[in-house]
Design a protein around this motif. Structure first.
Motif, mmCIF file in Angstrom:
data_model
loop_
_atom_site.group_PDB
_atom_site.id
_atom_site.type_symbol
_atom_site.label_atom_id
_atom_site.label_comp_id
_atom_site.label_asym_id
_atom_site.label_seq_id
_atom_site.Cartn_x
_atom_site.Cartn_y
_atom_site.Cartn_z
ATOM 1 N N ILE A 1 47.120 -28.900 38.453
ATOM 2 C CA ILE A 1 47.388 -27.573 37.865
ATOM 3 C C ILE A 1 48.798 -27.511 37.289
ATOM 4 N N GLU A 2 49.756 -28.078 37.997
ATOM 5 C CA GLU A 2 51.134 -28.055 37.542
ATOM 6 C C GLU A 2 51.292 -28.823 36.226
ATOM 7 N N GLN A 3 50.609 -29.951 36.114
ATOM 8 C CA GLN A 3 50.673 -30.747 34.901
ATOM 9 C C GLN A 3 50.023 -30.013 33.730
ATOM 10 N N SER A 4 48.914 -29.311 34.008
ATOM 11 C CA SER A 4 48.235 -28.563 32.962
ATOM 12 C C SER A 4 49.109 -27.435 32.427
ATOM 13 N N VAL A 5 49.784 -26.730 33.320
ATOM 14 C CA VAL A 5 50.684 -25.654 32.904
ATOM 15 C C VAL A 5 51.834 -26.206 32.095
ATOM 16 N N SER A 6 52.356 -27.343 32.526
ATOM 17 C CA SER A 6 53.471 -27.965 31.824
ATOM 18 C C SER A 6 53.082 -28.342 30.404
ATOM 19 N N LYS A 7 51.895 -28.902 30.245
ATOM 20 C CA LYS A 7 51.420 -29.258 28.911
ATOM 21 C C LYS A 7 51.215 -28.023 28.050
ATOM 22 N N GLU A 8 50.698 -26.961 28.642
ATOM 23 C CA GLU A 8 50.464 -25.720 27.894
ATOM 24 C C GLU A 8 51.779 -25.119 27.431
ATOM 25 N N ASP A 9 52.787 -25.124 28.322
ATOM 26 C CA ASP A 9 54.090 -24.590 27.953
ATOM 27 C C ASP A 9 54.722 -25.418 26.829
ATOM 28 N N THR A 10 54.578 -26.743 26.936
ATOM 29 C CA THR A 10 55.134 -27.620 25.905
ATOM 30 C C THR A 10 54.472 -27.370 24.563
ATOM 31 N N SER A 11 53.155 -27.220 24.577
ATOM 32 C CA SER A 11 52.423 -26.947 23.349
ATOM 33 C C SER A 11 52.819 -25.597 22.758
ATOM 34 N N SER A 12 52.998 -24.601 23.604
ATOM 35 C CA SER A 12 53.377 -23.261 23.139
ATOM 36 C C SER A 12 54.777 -23.277 22.539
ATOM 37 N N LEU A 13 55.693 -23.980 23.204
ATOM 38 C CA LEU A 13 57.059 -24.065 22.694
ATOM 39 C C LEU A 13 57.102 -24.813 21.365
ATOM 40 N N TYR A 14 56.241 -25.801 21.230
ATOM 41 C CA TYR A 14 56.149 -26.535 19.962
ATOM 42 C C TYR A 14 55.704 -25.593 18.843
ATOM 43 N N MET A 15 54.760 -24.723 19.125
ATOM 44 C CA MET A 15 54.298 -23.763 18.131
ATOM 45 C C MET A 15 55.416 -22.794 17.752
ATOM 46 N N VAL A 16 56.177 -22.365 18.752
ATOM 47 C CA VAL A 16 57.310 -21.477 18.478
ATOM 48 C C VAL A 16 58.325 -22.184 17.585
ATOM 49 N N ALA A 17 58.604 -23.452 17.903
ATOM 50 C CA ALA A 17 59.577 -24.221 17.128
ATOM 51 C C ALA A 17 59.096 -24.498 15.715
ATOM 52 N N ILE A 18 57.787 -24.461 15.502
ATOM 53 C CA ILE A 18 57.239 -24.663 14.166
ATOM 54 C C ILE A 18 57.365 -23.394 13.320
ATOM 55 N N TYR A 19 57.000 -22.256 13.897
ATOM 56 C CA TYR A 19 56.913 -21.023 13.124
ATOM 57 C C TYR A 19 58.237 -20.259 13.026
ATOM 58 N N ALA A 20 59.039 -20.273 14.078
ATOM 59 C CA ALA A 20 60.264 -19.473 14.083
ATOM 60 C C ALA A 20 61.229 -19.843 12.956
ATOM 61 N N PRO A 21 61.596 -21.123 12.785
ATOM 62 C CA PRO A 21 62.519 -21.454 11.686
ATOM 63 C C PRO A 21 61.958 -21.075 10.319
ATOM 64 N N LEU A 22 60.660 -21.272 10.129
ATOM 65 C CA LEU A 22 60.040 -20.936 8.846
ATOM 66 C C LEU A 22 60.163 -19.446 8.565
ATOM 67 N N ILE A 23 59.866 -18.628 9.567
ATOM 68 C CA ILE A 23 59.935 -17.177 9.405
ATOM 69 C C ILE A 23 61.366 -16.721 9.137
ATOM 70 N N ILE A 24 62.321 -17.309 9.854
ATOM 71 C CA ILE A 24 63.718 -16.903 9.701
ATOM 72 C C ILE A 24 64.265 -17.285 8.330
ATOM 73 N N ASP A 98 56.051 -17.009 27.659
ATOM 74 C CA ASP A 98 56.467 -17.827 28.804
ATOM 75 C C ASP A 98 57.241 -19.056 28.346
ATOM 76 N N ALA A 99 56.823 -19.620 27.212
ATOM 77 C CA ALA A 99 57.506 -20.810 26.704
ATOM 78 C C ALA A 99 58.881 -20.466 26.147
ATOM 79 N N LEU A 100 58.989 -19.333 25.426
ATOM 80 C CA LEU A 100 60.252 -18.911 24.839
ATOM 81 C C LEU A 100 60.991 -18.026 25.836
ATOM 82 N N ASN A 101 61.634 -18.650 26.769
ATOM 83 C CA ASN A 101 62.339 -17.922 27.823
ATOM 84 C C ASN A 101 63.811 -17.803 27.458
ATOM 85 N N LEU A 102 64.209 -16.632 26.958
ATOM 86 C CA LEU A 102 65.589 -16.425 26.512
ATOM 87 C C LEU A 102 66.402 -15.582 27.479
#
Length: 228
Positions: A1-24, A98-102
């Motif tokens: 379960i811990e590994q699955s959550v870690s992969k999900e967070d990594t994937s979500s953060l990757y999506m944030v890193a893809i879209y955020a710079p483009l939008i800005i 959860d991935a974008l924890n500021l």
């Protein structure tokens, strides 16, 4: 379960890193473009530049005033785009939030991103001012603008295949590319003062060089008044 959550967070953060710079970046350019094409080329086309130059104000001050005006629109638009994106992630998503924890680095994140947005807006505004001086009409300036946007977005696509660990110090010395690299670091929670200093320094040098070129052009009637 811990590994699955870690992969999900990594994937979500990757999506944030893809879209955020483009939008800005699109937000910054969207704030600059409407006035940038008209600020010199439009006045030459309407034949109002002669009257403006008769005002007892130094050309240096006129150039700085126009440049700062369109750059301010870019900064404000970039900041609003950032806030809108963060609020959307915060209140309308779960995994992305959860991935974008500021929470623990909000001040460092905001200050570093503001520096990047401001310098990019100043650089983009100055580049568009120069091309607006080169153009004889708004339509011609718009044709230049489309090419500039294409070139400006190339670093974004080059950055998509890079991980934060692969970013070398030299990456933060390449203008425009370093803005995307710095944003990626910030989104992944990496706060490196050296990267910020390299980015700010290289962009500042570019701004100084381009401003010298722009001011030289603005002192020549050939560029200020147009072909007519």
């Amino acid at each position: 379960i811990e590994q699955s959550v870690s992969k999900e967070d990594t994937s979500s953060l990757y999506m944030v890193a893809i879209y955020a710079p483009l939008i800005i970046i699109i937000g910054i350019l969207g704030g600059i473009l409407p006035s940038a094409n008209d600020i010199f080329a439009g006045e030459k086309e309407r034949k109002t530049m002669e009257a403006l130059l008769m005002v007892p104000v130094k050309r240096l001050h006129l150039l700085v005033g126009k440049w700062f005006t369109i750059s301010t629109f870019g900064v404000l638009s970039g900041v609003l785009s950032t806030i809108s994106f963060v609020l959307f992630v915060r209140y309308f998503t779960v995994t992305l939030n959860d991935a974008l924890n500021l929470t623990n680095h909000l001040v460092a994140f905001g200050a570093s991103l503001l520096v990047a947005i401001t310098l990019f807006a100043l650089l983009a505004g100055l580049i568009l001012c120069i091309f607006s001086l080169l153009a004889s009409s708004v339509k011609e300036a718009q044709s230049y603008t489309s090419q500039i946007i294409t070139v400006a977005m190339l670093p974004y696509f080059l950055m998509m295949g890079k991980s934060v660990n692969e970013l070398q110090s030299s990456a933060f010395l390449i203008p425009i590319y370093n803005v995307f690299a710095l944003m990626k670091q910030l989104l992944y929670g990496v706060y490196d003062m050296q990267s910020l200093a390299y980015t700010a320094g290289s962009l500042s040098v570019c701004i100084i060089v381009l401003f010298t070129i722009g001011y030289t052009m603005f002192t020549k009637s050939r560029w200020v008044l147009g072909k007519g």
